[in-house]
Design a protein around this motif. Structure first.
Motif, PDB file in Angstrom:
ATOM      1  N   THR A  42       0.747  -1.191  -0.138  1.00 62.19           N
ATOM      2  CA  THR A  42       0.105   0.103   0.000  1.00 62.19           C
ATOM      3  C   THR A  42       0.608   1.285   0.031  1.00 62.19           C
ATOM      4  O   THR A  42       1.728   1.489   0.762  1.00 62.19           O
ATOM      5  CB  THR A  42      -0.785  -0.008   1.157  1.00 62.19           C
ATOM      6  OG1 THR A  42      -1.616  -1.097   1.332  1.00 62.19           O
ATOM      7  CG2 THR A  42      -1.794   1.358   1.298  1.00 62.19           C
ATOM      8  N   GLY A  43       0.571   2.197  -0.965  1.00 59.31           N
ATOM      9  CA  GLY A  43       1.155   3.437  -1.176  1.00 59.31           C
ATOM     10  C   GLY A  43       2.810   3.402  -1.801  1.00 59.31           C
ATOM     11  O   GLY A  43       3.160   4.175  -2.163  1.00 59.31           O
ATOM     12  N   ARG A  44       2.953   2.149  -2.289  1.00 59.65           N
ATOM     13  CA  ARG A  44       4.227   1.996  -2.893  1.00 59.65           C
ATOM     14  C   ARG A  44       3.975   2.298  -4.528  1.00 59.65           C
ATOM     15  O   ARG A  44       3.167   2.082  -5.087  1.00 59.65           O
ATOM     16  CB  ARG A  44       4.678   0.600  -2.918  1.00 59.65           C
ATOM     17  CG  ARG A  44       4.960   0.202  -1.447  1.00 59.65           C
ATOM     18  CD  ARG A  44       6.122   0.781  -0.815  1.00 59.65           C
ATOM     19  NE  ARG A  44       7.376   0.323  -1.392  1.00 59.65           N
ATOM     20  CZ  ARG A  44       8.161  -0.680  -1.168  1.00 59.65           C
ATOM     21  NH1 ARG A  44       7.684  -1.733  -0.450  1.00 59.65           N
ATOM     22  NH2 ARG A  44       9.053  -0.778  -1.728  1.00 59.65           N
ATOM     23  N   ARG A  45       5.158   2.483  -5.085  1.00 65.52           N
ATOM     24  CA  ARG A  45       5.142   2.884  -6.560  1.00 65.52           C
ATOM     25  C   ARG A  45       5.019   1.716  -7.283  1.00 65.52           C
ATOM     26  O   ARG A  45       5.906   0.638  -6.917  1.00 65.52           O
ATOM     27  CB  ARG A  45       6.520   3.773  -6.678  1.00 65.52           C
ATOM     28  CG  ARG A  45       6.232   5.191  -6.528  1.00 65.52           C
ATOM     29  CD  ARG A  45       7.864   5.755  -6.457  1.00 65.52           C
ATOM     30  NE  ARG A  45       8.623   5.690  -7.719  1.00 65.52           N
ATOM     31  CZ  ARG A  45       9.584   6.193  -7.823  1.00 65.52           C
ATOM     32  NH1 ARG A  45      10.282   7.079  -7.137  1.00 65.52           N
ATOM     33  NH2 ARG A  45      10.543   5.949  -9.247  1.00 65.52           N
ATOM     34  N   LEU A  46       4.243   1.602  -8.501  1.00 62.37           N
ATOM     35  CA  LEU A  46       4.149   0.463  -9.131  1.00 62.37           C
ATOM     36  C   LEU A  46       4.436   0.733 -10.402  1.00 62.37           C
ATOM     37  O   LEU A  46       4.040   1.868 -11.067  1.00 62.37           O
ATOM     38  CB  LEU A  46       2.606  -0.132  -8.891  1.00 62.37           C
ATOM     39  CG  LEU A  46       2.221  -0.633  -7.578  1.00 62.37           C
ATOM     40  CD1 LEU A  46       0.815  -0.937  -7.520  1.00 62.37           C
ATOM     41  CD2 LEU A  46       2.974  -1.718  -7.093  1.00 62.37           C
ATOM     42  N   VAL A  47       4.673  -0.265 -11.183  1.00 62.32           N
ATOM     43  CA  VAL A  47       4.573  -0.498 -12.680  1.00 62.32           C
ATOM     44  C   VAL A  47       3.575  -1.489 -13.170  1.00 62.32           C
ATOM     45  O   VAL A  47       3.825  -2.566 -12.691  1.00 62.32           O
ATOM     46  CB  VAL A  47       5.944  -0.658 -13.497  1.00 62.32           C
ATOM     47  CG1 VAL A  47       5.994  -0.572 -14.729  1.00 62.32           C
ATOM     48  CG2 VAL A  47       6.922   0.253 -12.626  1.00 62.32           C
TER      49      VAL A  47
ATOM     50  N   TRP B 268       4.487  -4.478 -10.687  1.00 64.07           N
ATOM     51  CA  TRP B 268       5.966  -4.681 -10.014  1.00 64.07           C
ATOM     52  C   TRP B 268       6.097  -3.522  -9.363  1.00 64.07           C
ATOM     53  O   TRP B 268       5.596  -2.413  -9.364  1.00 64.07           O
ATOM     54  CB  TRP B 268       6.787  -4.583 -11.162  1.00 64.07           C
ATOM     55  CG  TRP B 268       6.722  -6.001 -12.191  1.00 64.07           C
ATOM     56  CD1 TRP B 268       5.811  -6.037 -13.141  1.00 64.07           C
ATOM     57  CD2 TRP B 268       7.711  -6.790 -12.212  1.00 64.07           C
ATOM     58  NE1 TRP B 268       6.102  -7.116 -13.971  1.00 64.07           N
ATOM     59  CE2 TRP B 268       7.197  -7.677 -13.289  1.00 64.07           C
ATOM     60  CE3 TRP B 268       8.855  -7.269 -11.571  1.00 64.07           C
ATOM     61  CZ2 TRP B 268       7.975  -8.878 -13.577  1.00 64.07           C
ATOM     62  CZ3 TRP B 268       9.514  -8.436 -11.937  1.00 64.07           C
ATOM     63  CH2 TRP B 268       9.101  -9.390 -12.871  1.00 64.07           C
ATOM     64  N   LEU B 269       6.905  -3.470  -8.068  1.00 61.98           N
ATOM     65  CA  LEU B 269       7.131  -2.409  -7.533  1.00 61.98           C
ATOM     66  C   LEU B 269       8.488  -1.883  -8.027  1.00 61.98           C
ATOM     67  O   LEU B 269       9.374  -2.587  -8.548  1.00 61.98           O
ATOM     68  CB  LEU B 269       7.774  -2.729  -6.049  1.00 61.98           C
ATOM     69  CG  LEU B 269       6.779  -2.936  -4.949  1.00 61.98           C
ATOM     70  CD1 LEU B 269       5.354  -4.029  -5.006  1.00 61.98           C
ATOM     71  CD2 LEU B 269       7.291  -2.958  -3.383  1.00 61.98           C
TER      72      LEU B 269
ATOM     73  N   ASP C 193       3.998   5.894 -13.041  1.00 58.97           N
ATOM     74  CA  ASP C 193       3.326   6.855 -12.067  1.00 58.97           C
ATOM     75  C   ASP C 193       2.057   6.316 -11.451  1.00 58.97           C
ATOM     76  O   ASP C 193       0.923   6.781 -11.554  1.00 58.97           O
ATOM     77  CB  ASP C 193       2.995   8.078 -12.898  1.00 58.97           C
ATOM     78  CG  ASP C 193       4.305   8.805 -13.374  1.00 58.97           C
ATOM     79  OD1 ASP C 193       5.293   8.581 -12.486  1.00 58.97           O
ATOM     80  OD2 ASP C 193       4.270   9.556 -14.600  1.00 58.97           O
ATOM     81  N   LEU C 194       1.892   5.118 -11.110  1.00 55.16           N
ATOM     82  CA  LEU C 194       0.985   4.505 -10.231  1.00 55.16           C
ATOM     83  C   LEU C 194       1.291   4.216  -8.874  1.00 55.16           C
ATOM     84  O   LEU C 194       2.579   4.210  -8.398  1.00 55.16           O
ATOM     85  CB  LEU C 194       0.525   3.086 -11.088  1.00 55.16           C
ATOM     86  CG  LEU C 194       0.411   3.125 -12.364  1.00 55.16           C
ATOM     87  CD1 LEU C 194       0.492   1.852 -13.010  1.00 55.16           C
ATOM     88  CD2 LEU C 194      -0.998   3.848 -12.853  1.00 55.16           C
ATOM     89  N   ARG C 195       0.375   4.269  -8.021  1.00 56.44           N
ATOM     90  CA  ARG C 195       0.572   3.612  -6.758  1.00 56.44           C
ATOM     91  C   ARG C 195      -0.623   2.737  -6.165  1.00 56.44           C
ATOM     92  O   ARG C 195      -1.744   2.777  -6.626  1.00 56.44           O
ATOM     93  CB  ARG C 195       0.264   4.860  -5.673  1.00 56.44           C
ATOM     94  CG  ARG C 195       1.081   6.121  -5.903  1.00 56.44           C
ATOM     95  CD  ARG C 195       2.454   5.932  -5.084  1.00 56.44           C
ATOM     96  NE  ARG C 195       3.338   7.025  -5.175  1.00 56.44           N
ATOM     97  CZ  ARG C 195       4.460   7.057  -4.488  1.00 56.44           C
ATOM     98  NH1 ARG C 195       4.546   6.599  -3.449  1.00 56.44           N
ATOM     99  NH2 ARG C 195       5.293   8.129  -4.668  1.00 56.44           N
ATOM    100  N   ALA C 196       0.042   2.029  -5.180  1.00 55.50           N
ATOM    101  CA  ALA C 196      -1.146   0.774  -4.634  1.00 55.50           C
ATOM    102  C   ALA C 196      -1.803   1.516  -3.626  1.00 55.50           C
ATOM    103  O   ALA C 196      -1.584   2.026  -2.733  1.00 55.50           O
ATOM    104  CB  ALA C 196      -0.197  -0.435  -4.101  1.00 55.50           C
ATOM    105  N   VAL C 197      -2.993   1.246  -3.560  1.00 56.87           N
ATOM    106  CA  VAL C 197      -4.125   1.917  -2.614  1.00 56.87           C
ATOM    107  C   VAL C 197      -4.429   0.839  -1.723  1.00 56.87           C
ATOM    108  O   VAL C 197      -5.020   0.903  -0.638  1.00 56.87           O
ATOM    109  CB  VAL C 197      -5.453   2.257  -3.443  1.00 56.87           C
ATOM    110  CG1 VAL C 197      -6.347   2.874  -2.430  1.00 56.87           C
ATOM    111  CG2 VAL C 197      -5.079   3.268  -4.515  1.00 56.87           C
ATOM    112  N   THR C 198      -4.242  -0.496  -2.121  1.00 55.02           N
ATOM    113  CA  THR C 198      -4.515  -1.714  -1.048  1.00 55.02           C
ATOM    114  C   THR C 198      -3.306  -2.769  -1.077  1.00 55.02           C
ATOM    115  O   THR C 198      -2.551  -2.394  -1.891  1.00 55.02           O
ATOM    116  CB  THR C 198      -5.935  -2.416  -1.472  1.00 55.02           C
ATOM    117  OG1 THR C 198      -5.551  -3.194  -2.879  1.00 55.02           O
ATOM    118  CG2 THR C 198      -7.011  -1.555  -1.601  1.00 55.02           C
ATOM    119  N   GLU C 199      -3.559  -3.722  -0.102  1.00 52.38           N
ATOM    120  CA  GLU C 199      -2.423  -4.648  -0.138  1.00 52.38           C
ATOM    121  C   GLU C 199      -3.157  -5.901  -1.174  1.00 52.38           C
ATOM    122  O   GLU C 199      -4.222  -5.546  -1.810  1.00 52.38           O
ATOM    123  CB  GLU C 199      -2.509  -5.475   1.083  1.00 52.38           C
ATOM    124  CG  GLU C 199      -1.898  -4.405   2.189  1.00 52.38           C
ATOM    125  CD  GLU C 199      -0.340  -4.075   1.911  1.00 52.38           C
ATOM    126  OE1 GLU C 199       0.572  -4.804   1.445  1.00 52.38           O
ATOM    127  OE2 GLU C 199       0.034  -2.832   2.232  1.00 52.38           O
TER     128      GLU C 199
END
Length: 201
Positions: free
Chosen positions: A138-143, A199-200, A153-159
């Protein structure tokens, strides 16, 4: 016999698992042009690093060159609402630009990187980690990777969680939506995405 058979989902998972996004290689800002809006890392060798920042164009004052640097949240707000934000000037030799580079053969990308020692002379390279292998997301930058195309330029909103179809998924939001959530209180628009496609950074 029906001709409308679906492809084997396990085959699809295997195909997606071999398509890793590019890694992030910090590069000295002194060697880079067109810094406006670029992701940067600031710090000093031997002391530590700070990321999730954006840069503006270099500024020369006297005999020194500086880079205006602001937190990403302020950068997105300034871009969206066209407001002025304060940008501290950081000596250019203390700024690194995040650049994308292909991983070398043999780099481990299917599992989280093992603990290892790094040099304190510059920010370390950041190799992608599959979202399904992450302990906290949660909150981490994703691809997001689909057919070899990267969406950043994406973020995780959940686990990770199990969707109604039994797929392991993560809800994601664009970074603009993620940061606007902070300054406006407006819940972000999110999208459910299979974790195997994420991916993180």
């Amino acid at each position: 016999m029906s001709r409308d058979r679906r492809p084997d989902p396990f085959a699809e998972r295997h195909e997606q698992s071999v398509s890793a996004p590019k890694s992030i290689v910090p590069t000295p800002a002194l060697t880079q042009d067109d810094l406006r809006g670029r992701r940067v890392i600031v710090g000093a060798p031997g002391l530590g690093w700070r990321a999730d920042l954006r840069a503006d164009e270099k500024v020369v004052q006297g005999s020194r060159t500086y880079v205006p640097v602001i937190p990403e949240q302020d950068w997105y707000r300034a871009e969206l609402e066209q407001v002025e934000v304060f940008a501290p000037l950081v000596p250019v030799e203390r700024v690194w630009v995040e650049k994308l580079a292909f991983l070398q053969d043999g780099d481990g990308v299917s599992n989280p990187a093992p603990k290892h020692l790094v040099s304190l002379d510059a920010p370390p390279e950041q190799h992608p980690i599959t979202a399904v292998d992450a302990r906290r997301i949660t909150g981490r930058r994703l691809v997001q990777v689909i057919d070899g195309v990267e969406r950043r330029d994406l973020r995780a909103v959940t686990e990770t969680y199990s969707s109604a179809d039994g797929e392991i998924c993560i809800r994601i939001a664009t970074e603009l939506e993620w940061y606007r959530w902070v300054w406006s209180g407006q819940h972000p628009k999110t999208l459910e995405v299979p974790a195997r496609l994420l991916w993180l950074e």
